[in-house]
Write an enzyme that holds these catalytic residues in place. Structure first.
Site, PDB file in Angstrom:
ATOM      1  N   GLU A 149       9.693   1.552  10.875  1.00 13.18           N
ATOM      2  CA  GLU A 149      10.785   2.507  10.638  1.00 13.18           C
ATOM      3  C   GLU A 149      10.151   3.891  10.616  1.00 13.18           C
ATOM      4  O   GLU A 149       9.407   4.226   9.695  1.00 13.18           O
ATOM      5  CB  GLU A 149      11.484   2.193   9.320  1.00 13.18           C
ATOM      6  N   CYS A 201      14.170  10.917   6.558  1.00 10.58           N
ATOM      7  CA  CYS A 201      14.012  10.532   7.969  1.00 10.58           C
ATOM      8  C   CYS A 201      15.334  10.617   8.713  1.00 10.58           C
ATOM      9  O   CYS A 201      15.372  10.933   9.893  1.00 10.58           O
ATOM     10  CB  CYS A 201      13.433   9.120   8.060  1.00 10.58           C
ATOM     11  N   GLU A 242       9.875  16.412  14.752  1.00  5.29           N
ATOM     12  CA  GLU A 242      10.371  16.209  13.390  1.00  5.29           C
ATOM     13  C   GLU A 242       9.625  17.151  12.432  1.00  5.29           C
ATOM     14  O   GLU A 242       8.400  17.086  12.321  1.00  5.29           O
ATOM     15  CB  GLU A 242      10.146  14.758  12.967  1.00  5.29           C
ATOM     16  N   LYS A 296       0.882  -1.189   0.000  1.00  9.58           N
ATOM     17  CA  LYS A 296       0.000   0.000   0.000  1.00  9.58           C
ATOM     18  C   LYS A 296       0.907   1.222   0.000  1.00  9.58           C
ATOM     19  O   LYS A 296       1.463   1.604   1.028  1.00  9.58           O
ATOM     20  CB  LYS A 296      -0.875  -0.010   1.258  1.00  9.58           C
TER      21      LYS A 296
HETATM   22  P1  NAD Z   1       2.422   8.626   7.327  1.00  6.42           P
HETATM   23  O1  NAD Z   1       2.537   7.901   8.599  1.00  6.42           O
HETATM   24  O2  NAD Z   1       1.460   9.744   7.226  1.00  6.42           O
HETATM   25  O3  NAD Z   1       2.053   7.629   6.129  1.00  6.42           O
HETATM   26  C1  NAD Z   1       2.850   6.508   5.823  1.00  6.42           C
HETATM   27  C2  NAD Z   1       1.988   5.452   5.154  1.00  6.42           C
HETATM   28  O4  NAD Z   1       1.020   5.001   6.092  1.00  6.42           O
HETATM   29  C3  NAD Z   1       1.208   5.929   3.934  1.00  6.42           C
HETATM   30  O5  NAD Z   1       1.200   4.901   2.963  1.00  6.42           O
HETATM   31  C4  NAD Z   1      -0.192   6.128   4.489  1.00  6.42           C
HETATM   32  O6  NAD Z   1      -1.198   5.991   3.510  1.00  6.42           O
HETATM   33  C5  NAD Z   1      -0.256   4.998   5.487  1.00  6.42           C
HETATM   34  N1  NAD Z   1      -1.257   5.170   6.553  1.00  6.42           N
HETATM   35  C6  NAD Z   1      -1.737   6.328   7.074  1.00  6.42           C
HETATM   36  N2  NAD Z   1      -2.662   6.062   8.025  1.00  6.42           N
HETATM   37  C7  NAD Z   1      -2.741   4.711   8.119  1.00  6.42           C
HETATM   38  C8  NAD Z   1      -3.483   3.821   8.941  1.00  6.42           C
HETATM   39  N3  NAD Z   1      -4.351   4.268   9.854  1.00  6.42           N
HETATM   40  N4  NAD Z   1      -3.303   2.493   8.793  1.00  6.42           N
HETATM   41  C9  NAD Z   1      -2.423   2.014   7.883  1.00  6.42           C
HETATM   42  N5  NAD Z   1      -1.696   2.808   7.068  1.00  6.42           N
HETATM   43  C10 NAD Z   1      -1.842   4.145   7.182  1.00  6.42           C
HETATM   44  O7  NAD Z   1       3.896   9.098   6.988  1.00  6.42           O
HETATM   45  P2  NAD Z   1       4.374   9.977   5.740  1.00  6.42           P
HETATM   46  O8  NAD Z   1       4.003  11.387   6.013  1.00  6.42           O
HETATM   47  O9  NAD Z   1       3.951   9.324   4.475  1.00  6.42           O
HETATM   48  O10 NAD Z   1       5.945   9.790   5.844  1.00  6.42           O
HETATM   49  C11 NAD Z   1       6.756  10.638   6.576  1.00  6.42           C
HETATM   50  C12 NAD Z   1       7.245   9.951   7.823  1.00  6.42           C
HETATM   51  O11 NAD Z   1       7.926   8.746   7.460  1.00  6.42           O
HETATM   52  C13 NAD Z   1       8.244  10.779   8.578  1.00  6.42           C
HETATM   53  O12 NAD Z   1       7.981  10.710   9.954  1.00  6.42           O
HETATM   54  C14 NAD Z   1       9.567  10.102   8.255  1.00  6.42           C
HETATM   55  O13 NAD Z   1      10.574  10.307   9.200  1.00  6.42           O
HETATM   56  C15 NAD Z   1       9.164   8.673   8.163  1.00  6.42           C
HETATM   57  N6  NAD Z   1      10.138   7.901   7.410  1.00  6.42           N
HETATM   58  C16 NAD Z   1      10.922   7.016   8.080  1.00  6.42           C
HETATM   59  C17 NAD Z   1      11.890   6.279   7.411  1.00  6.42           C
HETATM   60  C18 NAD Z   1      12.764   5.296   8.152  1.00  6.42           C
HETATM   61  O14 NAD Z   1      13.373   4.478   7.495  1.00  6.42           O
HETATM   62  N7  NAD Z   1      12.842   5.358   9.462  1.00  6.42           N
HETATM   63  C19 NAD Z   1      12.046   6.454   6.035  1.00  6.42           C
HETATM   64  C20 NAD Z   1      11.240   7.368   5.381  1.00  6.42           C
HETATM   65  C21 NAD Z   1      10.285   8.085   6.074  1.00  6.42           C
END
Ligand code: NAD
Length: 486
Positions: A255, A288, A386, A180
Site C-alpha cells: 500500500e 496517503c 507525492e 517493524k
Molecule cells: P518509507 O517507505 O520511508 O518507510 C515505511 C516503512 O518501511 C518504515 O517502517 C521503514 O522503516 C521501512 N523501511 C525503509 N526502508 C526499508 C527497507 N529497505 N526494507 C524494509 N523496510 C524498510 O515510508 P514512510 O515515509 O514511513 O511513509 C510515507 C509513505 O507511506 C508515503 O508514500 C505514503 O503515501 C505511504 N502510505 C501509504 C498508505 C496506503 O495505505 N496506501 C498509508 C499510509 C502511508
C-alpha cells in the site's frame, strides 16, 4: 529500557517471544510538537530479526491449530484491551507524530480495536464448499490455511491504526507476526506489545522488532522463513522490498503513495465539495489518500478558488492536543525540508503560490502552513510527485475528456474524490478513473469489508474483507468425489 512519553511509560526494547529484549545500539525518536527527543529505542539488527522470526516460526503450528474459533477469545480480549487504552495510545501518538488528539481519541484508535475485532469475527466465516458445473460429481472444499510468519512493515503517519489493520487479519487467519514500525514512530507498537501480553496471547505469536528500515526492515523482508510481507510506505522502499522478496518468492502486499485527484463538477453541492476539499489538509497533508490535486470545472473555478482561500485562511493551525486545532505540525524536520523543497521548486517552475509556502511565522517549529498552487505549468513536478504535506494544487477543466486526462495523469492510482449530483455522470467518470477507491460526494468512508489498495505505483494487491484473507492465507482446494465415502 523504559521511558515516559505523554505521561505514559513505554518500554523501548523489542518484543520477542513475549519478552523484552534490547540491542547493542539505539536510535532516537522525537516529538513533532516540540522537536525534543523523546527517548532512545533499541536498534534492531539481523540478530533480533532472526530471534523474532524464530519465535514466530515456533509459535505458528499451535496458533494455526487453534482454528478461527480458538483464536477468537484471544483476539477479542486484545480488542478490548486496546479499547480500554485508547486515551494512552492517542496521547502517545500525538506527542510523537503530531496527529490531532481529538481525532485520534474519538476515531483512529478505536478503529485500531475494530481492526482486530472485525477480522477475528470474519475469520470464522471464511472457507466454504460448493458444487461447480465442471465438477458435478465432486465437491470443491476451499480452505483458507494460514501461511506462516508474516512480516508487517508500517509507516509513521498513522502508525497504530495501520499496524492493527495488518495485525488483525494476519493473526485472525492463524499466522504469526513480526511487526517493524517506522523509526520515527516506534512507541505505539511497543504499547501494542503490552496489550498482547495483557490479552494473554501465546509467546511468539506477536513480535515487534524496532529499528531502522534499511537495517531491521531489510533483514526482515529478506528472511527466508517469512511467508508474507505486508508493507505500507513509499514507492522507493517498496521497490527495494520487492527485489528482496523475489529471492524467496515471498508474496507481497503493497500500500503505497498517492497523488489523488479531487474533482468538483459544476453541478456539485458546492458547500459539501468545499468542506471536503479543505479536509485534504487533514493530518497536515500526511495522508496517503489525500486528494492533493483539486480539479474544478471551469464555470465554478473562480468562485471555488475564492471561497477556498477565504475558508483556508480560517483553518486553525496549532498544537494538535488542542481540541479546536485543524492543522497540526509535520512529523520531523527532515520531512519539513523535503516538503519545502517541493514548494520552492514549484515556485521556481512558475506556479502561482496562492497562500502558504512556509513555516507559520507565529508557531515556528514544524508547523508548515496550508499551501495552495494555481497556474501550474504543464509537467510541473508538484502535479505528479507525492509531497505528503499540506500542499495542494488547483486546476480547471472544461470537459469530461479533459478531466479524465488530467485526473489520470500521474504514476499513482490510490484514490479519487468526485463531487457531482448526477448519478449517471458519477458512474461514467468513476469507471474511467485509475484508482483503488473512488469516493463520490464523500471522503475517507472506510468499510473494513471492502477492498482497499492502489493501482499502478500506488500498490500491489488489496486488503480488507476477504481480500485480506486471500493475501494472508494459502488457499487450498480439496476436491472430493461424491458418493465415495462410506
Ligand atoms: P518509507 O517507505 O520511508 O518507510 C515505511 C516503512 O518501511 C518504515 O517502517 C521503514 O522503516 C521501512 N523501511 C525503509 N526502508 C526499508 C527497507 N529497505 N526494507 C524494509 N523496510 C524498510 O515510508 P514512510 O515515509 O514511513 O511513509 C510515507 C509513505 O507511506 C508515503 O508514500 C505514503 O503515501 C505511504 N502510505 C501509504 C498508505 C496506503 O495505505 N496506501 C498509508 C499510509 C502511508
Amino acid at each position: 529500557m523504559k521511558i515516559i512519553v505523554a505521561g505514559r511509560e513505554i518500554d523501548t526494547q523489542h518484543f520477542i517471544n513475549n519478552q523484552r529484549i534490547g540491542s547493542a545500539t539505539t536510535f532516537a525518536a522525537h516529538s513533532a510538537i516540540t522537536e525534543e527527543k523523546l527517548g532512545d529505542i533499541a536498534r534492531g539488527t539481523q540478530t533480533e530479526v532472526d530471534l523474532a522470526v524464530a519465535a514466530a516460526t515456533a509459535a505458528f503450528p499451535a496458533w494455526a491449530a487453534l482454528g478461527a474459533k480458538g483464536r477468537l477469545p484471544y483476539l477479542e480480549r486484545l480488542a478490548h484491551v486496546i479499547e480500554s487504552r485508547v486515551e494512552d495510545l492517542a496521547a502517545v501518538e500525538t506527542m510523537n507524530n503530531g496527529s490531532l488528539l481529538e481525532a485520534s481519541r474519538l476515531r483512529v484508535m478505536k478503529r485500531g480495536a475494530h481492526n482486530i475485532h472485525f477480522f477475528a469475527q470474519m475469520a470464522l466465516e471464511m472457507g466454504s464448499s460448493w458444487d461447480t458445473e465442471a465438477a458435478k460429481n465432486a465437491v470443491n472444499n476451499v480452505r483458507y490455511d494460514p501461511a506462516g510468519v508474516t512480516a508487517l512493515i508500517t509507516p509513521w503517519n498513522a502508525p497504530f491504526m495501520l499496524a492493527t489493520w495488518k495485525v488483525g487479519p494476519a493473526l485472525a487467519a492463524g499466522n504469526t507476526v513480526v511487526l517493524k514500525p517506522a523509526e520515527w514512530t516506534p512507541f505505539t507498537a511497543s504499547l501494542l506489545a503490552d496489550m498482547v501480553l495483557d490479552a494473554g496471547l501465546p509467546a511468539g505469536v506477536f513480535n515487534v522488532v524496532q529499528g531502522i528500515g534499511a537495517e531491521a526492515g531489510a533483514a526482515l523482508v529478506a528472511h527466508p522463513d517469512v511467508k508474507r510481507i505486508s508493507f505500507t510506505g513509499s514507492v522507493p522502499t517498496a521497490k527495494k522490498i520487492a527485489l528482496s522478496a523475489a529471492q524467496n518468492l515471498t508474496p507481497v502486499s503493497f500500500e503505497l503513495g498517492g497523488k489523488s485527484p479531487f474533482i468538483v463538477c459544476a453541478d456539485a453541492d458546492f458547500e459539501l465539495a468545499l468542506v471536503n476539499a479543505l479536509d485534504q489538509y487533514d493530518n497536515c497533508g500526511q495522508v496517503c489518500l489525500s486528494g492533493t490535486r483539486l480539479l474544478i470545472e471551469e464555470s465554478i473555478y473562480d468562485r471555488f478558488l475564492s471561497e477556498f482561500k477565504t475558508r483556508a485562511a480560517k483553518l486553525k493551525q496549532g498544537d494538535p492536543r488542542e481540541a479546536d486545532t485543524i492543522v497540526g505540525p509535520l512529523v520531523t524536520r527532515t520531512h519539513l525540508e523535503r516538503v519545502h523543497g517541493f514548494v520552492q521548486r514549484a515556485v521556481s517552475a512558475g506556479a502561482k503560490l496562492e497562500f502558504g509556502g512556509q513555516v507559520s511565522p507565529q508557531l515556528g517549529g514544524l508547523y508548515y502552513q496550508p499551501t495552495l498552487f494555481t497556474n501550474l505549468p504543464d509537467g510541473a513536478e508538484i502535479l505528479s510527485s507525492e509531497v505528503f504535506g499540506p500542499v495542494l494544487t488547483m486546476q480547471k477543466f472544461s470537459s469530461e475528456q479533459e478531466l479524465i486526462s488530467l485526473a489520470n495523469n500521474t504514476e499513482y492510482g490510490l484514490a479519487a474524490m468526485l463531487f457531482t449530483k448526477d448519478a449517471i455522470k458519477a458512474e461514467r467518470i468513476s469507471s474511467q478513473l485509475v484508482a483503488g477507491t473512488v469516493w463520490t460526494n464523500c471522503f475517507y468512508v472506510r468499510d473494513l469489508s471492502a477492498p482497499f489498495g492502489g493501482s499502478r505505483a500506488s500498490g500491489i494487491g488489496r486488503e480488507g474483507g476477504h481480500w485480506s484473507f486471500d493475501f494472508y492465507c494459502d488457499i487450498k482446494n480439496t476436491v472430493q468425489r461424491k458418493g465415495t465415502f462410506s
